[in-house]
Design an enzyme around this catalytic site. Sequence first.
Site, short mmCIF file in Angstrom:
data_model
loop_
_atom_site.label_atom_id
_atom_site.label_comp_id
_atom_site.label_asym_id
_atom_site.label_seq_id
_atom_site.Cartn_x
_atom_site.Cartn_y
_atom_site.Cartn_z
N GLY A 1 21.25 7.02 6.70
CA GLY A 1 21.77 7.43 5.40
C GLY A 1 22.26 6.26 4.57
O GLY A 1 22.12 6.26 3.34
N GLU B 1 -1.07 -5.76 -10.76
CA GLU B 1 -2.29 -6.54 -10.98
C GLU B 1 -3.34 -6.29 -9.90
O GLU B 1 -3.92 -7.22 -9.33
CB GLU B 1 -1.96 -8.04 -11.05
CG GLU B 1 -1.26 -8.46 -12.32
CD GLU B 1 -2.08 -8.22 -13.59
OE1 GLU B 1 -3.32 -8.12 -13.51
OE2 GLU B 1 -1.48 -8.14 -14.66
#
Length: 379
Positions: free
Chosen positions: A340, A363
Amino acid sequence: MSYPLTEEQQLIQQNAREFAQEYVEPAAAGIDSTGVYPAEIVQKMAEHDFLGIFMPGEYGGAEAGYLSYTLLVEEISRVSGAVAAILINHASLAAYAINRYGSAEQKQNYLPFLGNGQKLGAFALSEPGAAPGAGAQRVVAVKDGDSYILNGRKCYVANGGAAGIYIVFALTNPEAGAKGISAFIVDGKTAGLAVARTIGKMGLRGCPSAELSLENVRVPAANLLGPEGAGLTIALAAQAAASVAEAAMVIGIAQAAMEDAVKYGKQRIQFRRPIASFPAIQTMLAEMATNIHLARLAVYDAAKLIENEAAFTTEAAMIKLFAARIGQSALIDVIQIEGGYGYSQEMVVSRLYRDVKGAIIKESSVDFPEKAIVEALLA
């Protein structure tokens, strides 16, 4: 097994690490939170010769080689993927394209400004909703005397708005399709070139992304990069070089995440012992460390090919494929280890996870890396 680095490369690596710790790390969380372009840090990189580290000395570069450059990218990525992305778009794409394909006059006119940080570089290839040269808003260049007139739109231009020099890809022969794309060097202050909008991102937030509008942008014919129709060749070569740098970026991010997981695993106590002593956690860490190590060796080897001007595109595709797998896997495992806490924004891995995804997809090559690899095998 380790990759042999020269004394100079080791010094560059150490200098980059110290630079990242002193100037980048204190600002990294703020850059991610605000998404503001870190102009002062980019200027500091210029002062340390980072922006032109692999460029030729005759054009003001440090001429330290592409391997030294990947060492630099890796170290900066360990603290900020956004700052590393700014550097990659500037150096591996814009500067690399001019250095490899530019005329002597073009190199003299632009590389010194890119190397000393007076102008940031950007690569304007992608277009809204379609492949370059294929959509309704494609950029078309029409010859007009000793100039070309460019009209259309580009999107997802990294460093867009902050750049002073753009490599713009435009159709000079629409009937030829992708083979009719040419590349142009365009000054960022050219009339008719404007940022239509900025594009918010989930990661790499300090590296600006923009949609560019080109309305009757007049570019001198002398700014045609390479011959007409060479645009796709230039784009693929620059993207291959960028793939190696982006893999170094993935390695830096994954390394930082793994180190955070190791630290957390030693401190987190469950059933009266540190969770790092649990076999399941150890297996994840061992696989993570192995993948990062192998990826690092491959990146360094490909970087050496680039600086030796040897063929490297197949290796770049392999690295892109491998880095994409191990980068995501490493961050998922780190979040799993930290539970968590790892999922919360309080922990650095939240930013690292978002940044590593951006490093992988930014890219992207016109061809998937698998296709490039198989074509080389079947040639």
